[in-house]
Design an enzyme around this catalytic site. Structure first.
Site, PDB file in Angstrom:
ATOM      1  CE1 TYR A 131      -9.910  -0.335   8.698  1.00  0.00           C
ATOM      2  CE2 TYR A 131     -10.549   1.001  10.600  1.00  0.00           C
ATOM      3  CZ  TYR A 131      -9.606   0.622   9.651  1.00  0.00           C
ATOM      4  OH  TYR A 131      -8.354   1.201   9.666  1.00  0.00           O
TER       5      TYR A 131
ATOM      6  N   PRO B 289      -2.902   3.667  14.827  1.00  0.00           N
ATOM      7  CG  PRO B 289      -2.023   4.262  12.758  1.00  0.00           C
ATOM      8  CD  PRO B 289      -2.554   3.092  13.519  1.00  0.00           C
TER       9      PRO B 289
ATOM     10  NE  ARG C 205      -6.078  -2.167  -4.675  1.00  0.00           N
ATOM     11  CZ  ARG C 205      -7.243  -1.806  -4.164  1.00  0.00           C
ATOM     12  NH1 ARG C 205      -8.312  -2.554  -4.382  1.00  0.00           N
ATOM     13  NH2 ARG C 205      -7.349  -0.702  -3.437  1.00  0.00           N
ATOM     14  NE  ARG C 206      -4.463   3.806  -5.918  1.00  0.00           N
ATOM     15  CZ  ARG C 206      -4.779   4.731  -5.002  1.00  0.00           C
ATOM     16  NH1 ARG C 206      -5.465   5.792  -5.357  1.00  0.00           N
ATOM     17  NH2 ARG C 206      -4.430   4.574  -3.741  1.00  0.00           N
TER      18      ARG C 206
ATOM     19  CB  SER D 102      -6.942   0.886  13.338  1.00  0.00           C
ATOM     20  OG  SER D 102      -7.866   1.917  13.624  1.00  0.00           O
TER      21      SER D 102
ATOM     22  CB  THR E 102      -0.290   3.576  -4.485  1.00  0.00           C
ATOM     23  OG1 THR E 102      -1.332   2.956  -3.708  1.00  0.00           O
ATOM     24  CG2 THR E 102       0.408   2.534  -5.333  1.00  0.00           C
TER      25      THR E 102
ATOM     26  N   GLY F 226       0.830  -1.217   0.000  1.00  0.00           N
ATOM     27  CA  GLY F 226       0.000   0.000   0.000  1.00  0.00           C
ATOM     28  C   GLY F 226       0.855   1.253   0.000  1.00  0.00           C
TER      29      GLY F 226
ATOM     30  N   GLY G  98      -1.043   7.719   1.185  1.00  0.00           N
ATOM     31  CA  GLY G  98      -1.112   7.779   2.643  1.00  0.00           C
ATOM     32  C   GLY G  98       0.122   7.299   3.394  1.00  0.00           C
ATOM     33  CG  PHE G  99      -0.595   5.555   7.289  1.00  0.00           C
ATOM     34  CD1 PHE G  99      -0.905   6.915   7.368  1.00  0.00           C
ATOM     35  CD2 PHE G  99      -1.289   4.676   8.125  1.00  0.00           C
ATOM     36  CE1 PHE G  99      -1.868   7.382   8.247  1.00  0.00           C
ATOM     37  CE2 PHE G  99      -2.258   5.139   9.013  1.00  0.00           C
ATOM     38  CZ  PHE G  99      -2.550   6.485   9.078  1.00  0.00           C
TER      39      PHE G  99
HETATM   40  P1  NDP Z   1      -4.923   5.215   2.008  1.00  0.00           P
HETATM   41  O1  NDP Z   1      -6.266   4.918   1.420  1.00  0.00           O
HETATM   42  O2  NDP Z   1      -4.332   6.559   1.749  1.00  0.00           O
HETATM   43  O3  NDP Z   1      -3.883   4.091   1.571  1.00  0.00           O
HETATM   44  C1  NDP Z   1      -4.237   2.743   1.544  1.00  0.00           C
HETATM   45  C2  NDP Z   1      -3.211   1.959   0.745  1.00  0.00           C
HETATM   46  O4  NDP Z   1      -3.593   0.577   0.770  1.00  0.00           O
HETATM   47  C3  NDP Z   1      -3.132   2.389  -0.694  1.00  0.00           C
HETATM   48  O5  NDP Z   1      -1.784   2.476  -1.086  1.00  0.00           O
HETATM   49  C4  NDP Z   1      -3.821   1.261  -1.437  1.00  0.00           C
HETATM   50  O6  NDP Z   1      -3.197   1.072  -2.709  1.00  0.00           O
HETATM   51  C5  NDP Z   1      -3.526   0.062  -0.537  1.00  0.00           C
HETATM   52  N1  NDP Z   1      -4.472  -1.031  -0.735  1.00  0.00           N
HETATM   53  C6  NDP Z   1      -5.782  -1.073  -0.438  1.00  0.00           C
HETATM   54  N2  NDP Z   1      -6.313  -2.243  -0.826  1.00  0.00           N
HETATM   55  C7  NDP Z   1      -5.292  -2.969  -1.378  1.00  0.00           C
HETATM   56  C8  NDP Z   1      -5.203  -4.239  -1.964  1.00  0.00           C
HETATM   57  N3  NDP Z   1      -6.262  -5.070  -2.088  1.00  0.00           N
HETATM   58  N4  NDP Z   1      -4.009  -4.672  -2.428  1.00  0.00           N
HETATM   59  C9  NDP Z   1      -2.931  -3.858  -2.323  1.00  0.00           C
HETATM   60  N5  NDP Z   1      -2.943  -2.646  -1.791  1.00  0.00           N
HETATM   61  C10 NDP Z   1      -4.121  -2.198  -1.329  1.00  0.00           C
HETATM   62  O7  NDP Z   1      -5.114   4.976   3.574  1.00  0.00           O
HETATM   63  P2  NDP Z   1      -4.073   5.057   4.807  1.00  0.00           P
HETATM   64  O8  NDP Z   1      -2.719   5.355   4.357  1.00  0.00           O
HETATM   65  O9  NDP Z   1      -4.694   5.914   5.816  1.00  0.00           O
HETATM   66  O10 NDP Z   1      -4.184   3.556   5.320  1.00  0.00           O
HETATM   67  C11 NDP Z   1      -3.085   2.682   5.438  1.00  0.00           C
HETATM   68  C12 NDP Z   1      -3.370   1.683   6.537  1.00  0.00           C
HETATM   69  O11 NDP Z   1      -3.524   2.387   7.765  1.00  0.00           O
HETATM   70  C13 NDP Z   1      -4.647   0.866   6.363  1.00  0.00           C
HETATM   71  O12 NDP Z   1      -4.384  -0.457   6.781  1.00  0.00           O
HETATM   72  C14 NDP Z   1      -5.633   1.549   7.302  1.00  0.00           C
HETATM   73  O13 NDP Z   1      -6.624   0.668   7.748  1.00  0.00           O
HETATM   74  C15 NDP Z   1      -4.716   1.971   8.425  1.00  0.00           C
HETATM   75  N6  NDP Z   1      -5.173   3.052   9.275  1.00  0.00           N
HETATM   76  C16 NDP Z   1      -5.588   4.261   8.755  1.00  0.00           C
HETATM   77  C17 NDP Z   1      -6.003   5.261   9.612  1.00  0.00           C
HETATM   78  C18 NDP Z   1      -6.529   6.561   9.107  1.00  0.00           C
HETATM   79  O14 NDP Z   1      -7.280   7.246   9.857  1.00  0.00           O
HETATM   80  N7  NDP Z   1      -6.169   7.016   7.919  1.00  0.00           N
HETATM   81  C19 NDP Z   1      -5.932   5.099  11.067  1.00  0.00           C
HETATM   82  C20 NDP Z   1      -5.527   3.780  11.493  1.00  0.00           C
HETATM   83  C21 NDP Z   1      -5.129   2.831  10.636  1.00  0.00           C
HETATM   84  P3  NDP Z   1      -3.940   0.765  -4.084  1.00  0.00           P
HETATM   85  O15 NDP Z   1      -5.306   1.387  -4.017  1.00  0.00           O
HETATM   86  O16 NDP Z   1      -3.052   1.379  -5.120  1.00  0.00           O
HETATM   87  O17 NDP Z   1      -3.963  -0.715  -4.156  1.00  0.00           O
HETATM   88  C1  8X3 Z   2      -8.755   4.398  11.166  1.00  0.00           C
HETATM   89  C2  8X3 Z   2      -9.146   5.131  12.396  1.00  0.00           C
HETATM   90  O1  8X3 Z   2     -11.112   5.729  13.876  1.00  0.00           O
HETATM   91  O2  8X3 Z   2     -11.417   5.960  11.475  1.00  0.00           O
HETATM   92  O3  8X3 Z   2      -8.375   3.095  11.450  1.00  0.00           O
HETATM   93  O4  8X3 Z   2     -11.358   3.786  12.484  1.00  0.00           O
HETATM   94  S1  8X3 Z   2     -10.838   5.132  12.552  1.00  0.00           S
END
Ligand code: NDP
Ligand code: 8X3
Length: 251
Positions: free
Chosen positions: A150, A180, A34-35, A137, A11, A9, A13-14
């Site tokens: 979730y 987070p 995936r992208r 999370s 592509t 992941g 965010g984190f």
């Molecule tokens: P984003 O949506 O910005 O990033 C998510 C990433 O996951 C993308 O790069 C996406 O890439 C990848 N992804 C999703 N589905 C798939 C798949 N089937 N195969 C491969 N890659 C995949 O979100 P965040 O950066 O916020 O999230 C990252 C992680 O942090 C997640 O696990 C999320 O649950 C967790 N998290 C997020 C929080 C928040 O508030 N933002 C808080 C706590 C945890 P692509 O679409 O290109 O495949």
């Molecule tokens: C993401 C944080 O509070 O939106 O895991 O579920 S929350």
């Protein structure tokens, strides 16, 4: 010796912020998502870093196996796996939520994370070296309305991380679960199936965590001395807390 990190992941965010952070520290990167267009952009952006980019859907076990099998020379000894790919879909109550959304979250956040872990662990164990950083999370710790599946997938990540540590006690491999809270990325746009207004409302009037905040923590947990294992990091923005408990009273 240059170290290697595999980030799922990457592509957005984190994951993208982790790629940027570790590139700045001189690591070799394996970035997946995936992208393909985003992976290409990232590779161009990090052109001074050795980057192996793989278009990968973590739900596809065959593709995960092939990715690990086909890692090129110089990228095979993965020192850190960041199991970051994941998503939330929907915020409806359990009685009306989409079963398809539930399946996608389970397949990605649970099964995908297991596939990567299982496929990479044998090399880590053979080298008696490695670190698995899972993206949990606060949703795995505290319930909230509409968090149903979730939050449950992230509770799985929490317990799986602990059990992994137990299985690996006889090795030098480290396992960390990062938990987070409210963080601004593409997370909410994905959760609301592309509805940007709904996504923006999540962060309105707040100062949420940012992807670089999380990347800093991922870097920190991997840079403490090798005998130290940071098991769990729960992190929220200052504007967030985990109470109160709710009571519904009849009118
Ligand atoms: P984003 O949506 O910005 O990033 C998510 C990433 O996951 C993308 O790069 C996406 O890439 C990848 N992804 C999703 N589905 C798939 C798949 N089937 N195969 C491969 N890659 C995949 O979100 P965040 O950066 O916020 O999230 C990252 C992680 O942090 C997640 O696990 C999320 O649950 C967790 N998290 C997020 C929080 C928040 O508030 N933002 C808080 C706590 C945890 P692509 O679409 O290109 O495949
Ligand atoms: C993401 C944080 O509070 O939106 O895991 O579920 S929350």
């Amino acid at each position: 010796m240059q170290k290697t990190i595999l980030i799922t992941g990457a592509t957005s965010g984190f994951g993208k912020a982790c790629a940027e952070r570790f590139a700045a520290e001189g690591w070799r990167l394996i970035v997946t998502g995936r992208r393909a267009d985003r992976l290409k952009e990232l590779t161009t952006q990090l052109r001074d870093t050795p980057v192996h980019a793989v278009e990968l859907d973590v739900r596809d076990l065959g593709a995960v196996e092939a990715m690990v099998r086909d890692l090129p020379e110089g990228f095979r000894d993965v020192d850190v796996l960041v199991n970051n790919a994941g998503l939330a879909l929907g915020l409806q109550g359990a009685q009306e939520a989409s079963l398809q959304d539930w399946e996608t979250m389970i397949d990605t956040n649970i099964k995908g994370l297991c596939y990567l872990t299982r496929c990479l662990l044998p090399v880590m164990v053979a080298r008696n070296q490695g670190h698995i950083v899972n993206m949990g999370s606060i949703a795995g710790n505290y319930p909230y309305p509409g968090g149903n599946v979730y939050g449950a997938t992230k509770a799985f990540v929490k317990q799986f991380s602990r059990n992994l540590l137990t299985d690996l006690t006889h090795t030098k491999i480290r396992v960390t679960n990062i938990e987070p809270g409210l963080s601004e990325s593409e997370f909410s746009v994905v959760r609301f199936h592309g509805d940007r207004d709904k996504a923006d409302a999540v962060y309105q009037g707040t100062q949420p965590l940012t992807p670089p905040d999380i990347a800093e923590i991922v870097h920190w947990v991997t840079s403490v001395p090798p005998h130290v294992n940071i098991c769990t990091v729960e992190v929220m923005p200052v504007c967030q807390s985990c109470g109160p408990l709710a009571i519904h009273r009849e009118a």
